[in-house]
Every structure is written in C-alpha cells, then in structure tokens.
Enzyme design. Structure first.
Site, mmCIF file in Angstrom:
data_model
loop_
_atom_site.group_PDB
_atom_site.id
_atom_site.type_symbol
_atom_site.label_atom_id
_atom_site.label_comp_id
_atom_site.label_asym_id
_atom_site.label_seq_id
_atom_site.Cartn_x
_atom_site.Cartn_y
_atom_site.Cartn_z
ATOM 1 N N ARG A 30 0.862 -1.178 0.000
ATOM 2 C CA ARG A 30 0.000 0.000 0.000
ATOM 3 C C ARG A 30 0.899 1.228 0.000
ATOM 4 O O ARG A 30 1.629 1.486 0.951
ATOM 5 C CB ARG A 30 -0.928 0.017 1.232
ATOM 6 C CG ARG A 30 -1.914 1.192 1.228
ATOM 7 C CD ARG A 30 -2.971 1.014 0.154
ATOM 8 N NE ARG A 30 -3.629 2.252 -0.223
ATOM 9 C CZ ARG A 30 -4.701 2.766 0.376
ATOM 10 N NH1 ARG A 30 -5.216 2.172 1.431
ATOM 11 N NH2 ARG A 30 -5.251 3.872 -0.093
ATOM 12 N N GLY A 31 0.814 1.997 -1.081
ATOM 13 C CA GLY A 31 1.745 3.097 -1.295
ATOM 14 C C GLY A 31 1.800 4.108 -0.171
ATOM 15 O O GLY A 31 2.879 4.546 0.241
ATOM 16 N N ASP A 70 1.398 3.809 2.874
ATOM 17 C CA ASP A 70 2.023 3.289 4.098
ATOM 18 C C ASP A 70 3.497 2.966 3.914
ATOM 19 O O ASP A 70 4.308 3.249 4.796
ATOM 20 C CB ASP A 70 1.309 2.007 4.555
ATOM 21 C CG ASP A 70 -0.077 2.256 5.115
ATOM 22 O OD1 ASP A 70 -0.344 3.377 5.575
ATOM 23 O OD2 ASP A 70 -0.895 1.330 5.079
ATOM 24 N N THR A 71 3.846 2.364 2.784
ATOM 25 C CA THR A 71 5.179 1.751 2.709
ATOM 26 C C THR A 71 5.992 2.055 1.452
ATOM 27 O O THR A 71 7.106 1.555 1.324
ATOM 28 C CB THR A 71 5.042 0.208 2.828
ATOM 29 O OG1 THR A 71 4.193 -0.280 1.768
ATOM 30 C CG2 THR A 71 4.462 -0.187 4.172
ATOM 31 N N LYS A 72 5.439 2.857 0.532
ATOM 32 C CA LYS A 72 6.200 3.088 -0.701
ATOM 33 C C LYS A 72 7.532 3.782 -0.431
ATOM 34 O O LYS A 72 8.551 3.482 -1.058
ATOM 35 C CB LYS A 72 5.378 3.895 -1.714
ATOM 36 C CG LYS A 72 6.048 3.932 -3.104
ATOM 37 C CD LYS A 72 5.236 4.663 -4.128
ATOM 38 C CE LYS A 72 3.934 3.994 -4.444
ATOM 39 N NZ LYS A 72 4.104 2.661 -5.096
ATOM 40 N N GLU A 112 -4.283 -7.622 -6.283
ATOM 41 C CA GLU A 112 -2.948 -8.155 -6.548
ATOM 42 C C GLU A 112 -2.673 -9.388 -5.694
ATOM 43 O O GLU A 112 -2.157 -10.403 -6.191
ATOM 44 C CB GLU A 112 -1.891 -7.085 -6.266
ATOM 45 C CG GLU A 112 -1.898 -5.932 -7.253
ATOM 46 C CD GLU A 112 -1.018 -4.777 -6.810
ATOM 47 O OE1 GLU A 112 -1.055 -3.730 -7.477
ATOM 48 O OE2 GLU A 112 -0.314 -4.910 -5.786
#
Length: 206
Positions: free
Chosen positions: A40-41, A43-45, A107
C-alpha cells in the site's frame, strides 16, 4: 544503506557460475520480473517497498514496483496482472491501510490464484487485524476472493516489523535473503522437473 553480500546471495552466485561462467543473474530471467512487490503506497512506498526494490535491484534481480516499472501509457491492470503472472515470488507488505485498497487486495488474490510463492511482511500490523472492509462498493464474489487470499496470507510464515522500534536495514536484508532462497528453491525444482520430463521422453535404447 551499505550492502554486503549475504550467504544466500553468494550461494546463488556460485550455482549460476557453476552452470555457466558467462551467466549473470540479470540474464537468466526471461519473464518480466523475479519478484512482485505488493504494498500500500501511502504506508510503505517510501520505506520498506522502495528499500526492498533498490536492494534486490542491486543484486541484479528484477523486482516489480509500480512506480518504478510502469510508464505513461501503460494500462494499469494489464501491466500489473502480467507482472504477477510472470513473476516467481510475491512479497506482500501488509500495513495499516492495506485492506482499504482494492488494488492491493486484487494483486494479492491474483498472486495466490497464480500459485506463486508468497512472502508476507507484516509492517505495523498483526495478521489478526487484517480484514476486508465490506462497505458495499465491492461485489460479493470479489469480497469472497479477497477474504480467501487474506486467510492464505495470514497462515503463511513471514516477517513482522515495527517501524517505531525495528531496523529498516535488517528487515530489508532478511526479506532479500528469503527471496533469494525461494528463487533458488524454485529454480532447483524447475530443473528437477525438466530432467524428469526429459528422462520420460528419452527414446529407449536396446
């Protein structure tokens, strides 16, 4: 982040060199990518996803991360679905807002449906806290599909990480080692199946 080759990476290099001195890891892959990074971008990208992508890239592997591999004009689902179906390993980075994203859940479900090896990283969230929100925006069959994929992931051994206490370098290195060992196992199994198929198809000599 300073990099020192891990034991797993050294083992993989030795195997490849023994097979063919001219072979490099980057050249052994025909499919679009080795590793698909599901995350999830928001949060963690900027943290574990990009750090892991960069680390694997330095090892001459081919990770897939949407903002790194996609370019203007690419069709979102076509590109992502193709990358998932072509990869060998999926890394699912679970985080507090992960389940709010249809794309993340799609995904993950496709990775599971494609029977890829999945490596979960539970970042700032426990497996028991992962739930698919039923807000009426998603068809019932998709909710069922996503719940199944989440349950599969929850009961897969992975890594846990607390961003307030943990070491980013350590979790990225550990995840990379697991990815490399998984790729080695998959390649070994593929070679075993090829040898077995060749033996079955080999003409009998009298």
């Amino acid at each position: 982040m300073q990099y020192r080759p891990s034991a797993a990476m050294n083992n993989l290099n030795r195997i490849l060199v023994r097979q063919n001195p001219q072979t490099r890891i980057a050249n052994r892959v025909i499919k679009p990518c080795d590793v698909f990074l599901n995350h999830r971008g928001i949060d963690t990208k900027r943290t574990v996803a990009t750090l892991l992508y960069d680390h694997l890239s330095r090892l001459n592997l081919r990770p897939f991360l949407d903002n790194k591999n996609m370019k203007p004009g690419d069709k979102l689902f076509d590109k992502i679905n193709s990358a998932i179906k072509g990869c060998k390993v999926g890394v699912a980075v679970f985080s507090p807002h992960y389940c709010e994203s249809y794309f993340c859940l799609h995904e993950l479900a496709l990775i599971m449906e494609s029977k890829k090896k999945v490596i979960p990283i539970f970042c700032d969230i426990k497996p028991s806290e992962l739930r698919v929100p039923d807000n009426g925006k998603c068809p019932a069959n998709e909710i069922q599909r996503f719940n199944w994929a989440l349950e599969e992931a929850k009961y897969t051994v992975g890594l846990t990480f607390d961003s307030l206490k943990g070491n980013w370098s350590e979790v990225v290195t550990n995840a990379s080692d697991i990815v490399i060992n998984s790729l080695m196992e998959i390649e070994s199994e593929e070679k075993r199946l090829i040898r077995r198929r060749n033996n079955i198809n080999a003409p009998m000599t009298i």
